[in-house]
Design an enzyme around this catalytic site. Structure first.
Site, mmCIF file in Angstrom:
data_model
loop_
_atom_site.group_PDB
_atom_site.id
_atom_site.type_symbol
_atom_site.label_atom_id
_atom_site.label_comp_id
_atom_site.label_asym_id
_atom_site.label_seq_id
_atom_site.Cartn_x
_atom_site.Cartn_y
_atom_site.Cartn_z
ATOM 1 N N HIS A 31 0.806 -1.212 0.000
ATOM 2 C CA HIS A 31 0.000 0.000 0.000
ATOM 3 C C HIS A 31 0.846 1.272 0.000
ATOM 4 C CE1 HIS A 31 -2.606 3.127 1.737
ATOM 5 N NE2 HIS A 31 -3.627 2.443 1.228
ATOM 6 N N ASP A 32 0.774 2.031 -1.093
ATOM 7 C CA ASP A 32 1.309 3.404 -1.173
ATOM 8 C C ASP A 32 2.789 3.512 -0.816
ATOM 9 O OD1 ASP A 32 -1.253 4.045 -1.865
ATOM 10 O OD2 ASP A 32 -1.599 5.469 -0.236
ATOM 11 N N LYS A 75 -4.483 4.816 -7.071
ATOM 12 C CA LYS A 75 -5.095 5.033 -5.751
ATOM 13 C C LYS A 75 -5.747 6.408 -5.709
ATOM 14 C CE LYS A 75 -5.504 3.753 -1.337
ATOM 15 N NZ LYS A 75 -4.568 4.442 -0.465
#
Length: 310
Positions: free
Chosen positions: A36-37, A123
């Site tokens: 994630h990110d 995202k």
């Protein structure tokens, strides 16, 4: 309000994990890994030389390599540098213009750069499920578990875990493969997920639960047995690869894309283990990123003291 400068804090360990409410265990046949990110921009707010970042990166690499070797789909989220006001919406009120101010820092960090076959989702909101096809991909893959690591624990990672739960996907938050604004925020995310929607685990426990890759038509034992010395040149690498694929050496060119010859994650991991046993420290990600014999020899030569043949 922009993202604050983040002070160093110790990565939580097994003794810091909150009590959970469910006894779910990750299953390599049902799981998806979400990184994630992990973009340069979001790590710029840390001192990356200090905890928790070195441990975060090391643990995510271990999890990613094991998942790839087990055939678990690997998915990344990455926010775009260019976003219209309509696309960014309320995030501008809360966090400012974000990546638009530093578009050159958009890439995922080099240590975790997506490999061929990995999925990179754009995202848009806190949850990786929002405005993406992640849920449909998981349905298509017939998978209903989501392993989550990355930044920031109490924002996108926690919201993704909650969204997964509300879609009947079991989330697994990897406590020591996350980072956050502070130790307190990190702990908040772990406690909330453990008590409300998922399982909180550690890298070591997750890897134990997932298990080691099972042998396929390639016998990792036979690969290892044949490796008494490190490769001395591209011909040795070619021979190792041909053995892993079960094809004649003459069928493979030094610059052929090995994906076209059928190399897969289990075979790559077998080669990683073979070469590590003879002193060549390479990783699955490094090999998967440049799947040619020539590129692999160039990499191996830097790890075992050889100079690449002209």
């Amino acid at each position: 309000m922009a993202i604050p400068t983040i002070q160093s804090y110790p990565m939580p360990g097994p003794a810091d994990l909150p009590a959970g409410k469910v006894a779910w265990r990750p299953d390599p046949e049902r799981a998806v890994l979400l990184i994630h990110d992990m973009q340069e921009y979001f790590l710029d707010f840390f001192d990356v030389s200090r905890e928790p970042i070195p441990e975060l990166i090391a643990n995510l690499r271990r999890v990613r390599e094991r998942c790839a070797a087990l055939g678990i789909p690997v998915v990344f989220t990455a926010q775009p540098a260019e976003q219209t006001p309509e696309q960014r919406g309320l995030l501008t009120d809360m966090w400012g213009h974000g990546l638009k101010t530093r578009p050159h820092r958009q890439p995922v960090i080099a240590e975790l750069a997506p490999a061929p076959g990995d999925v990179v989702l754009v995202k848009w909101r806190y949850s990786a499920f929002q405005r993406s096809d992640l849920r449909q991909r998981m349905l298509d893959w017939d998978r209903d578990q989501l392993i989550i690591g990355g930044v920031y624990a109490h924002i996108g990672c926690m919201m993704t875990a909650a969204d997964a739960f509300m879609g009947d996907v079991k989330p697994f938050l990897v406590a020591d493969a996350l980072a956050d604004f502070s130790a307190e925020n990190h702990a908040t995310a772990l406690t909330w997920v453990a008590q409300r929607c998922g399982v909180v685990t550690t890298t070591a426990s997750l890897l134990d639960d997932l298990g080691e890759p099972r042998a396929t038509v390639v016998d990792p034992g036979s690969l290892a047995a044949g490796a008494a010395h490190p490769p001395a040149g591209p011909a040795d690498v070619l021979a190792d690869v041909a053995q892993a694929l079960g094809v004649p050496v003459a069928d493979i060119g030094l610059d052929d894309n090995l994906l076209d010859h059928g190399i897969d994650s289990i075979r790559i991991m077998s080669l990683v283990e073979r070469w590590r046993r003879v002193g060549a420290e390479v990783t699955f990600v490094e090999l998967a990123d440049s799947p040619t014999v020539g590129a692999w020899w160039a990499l191996l030569a830097t790890r075992i003291g050889h100079t690449r043949d002209a």
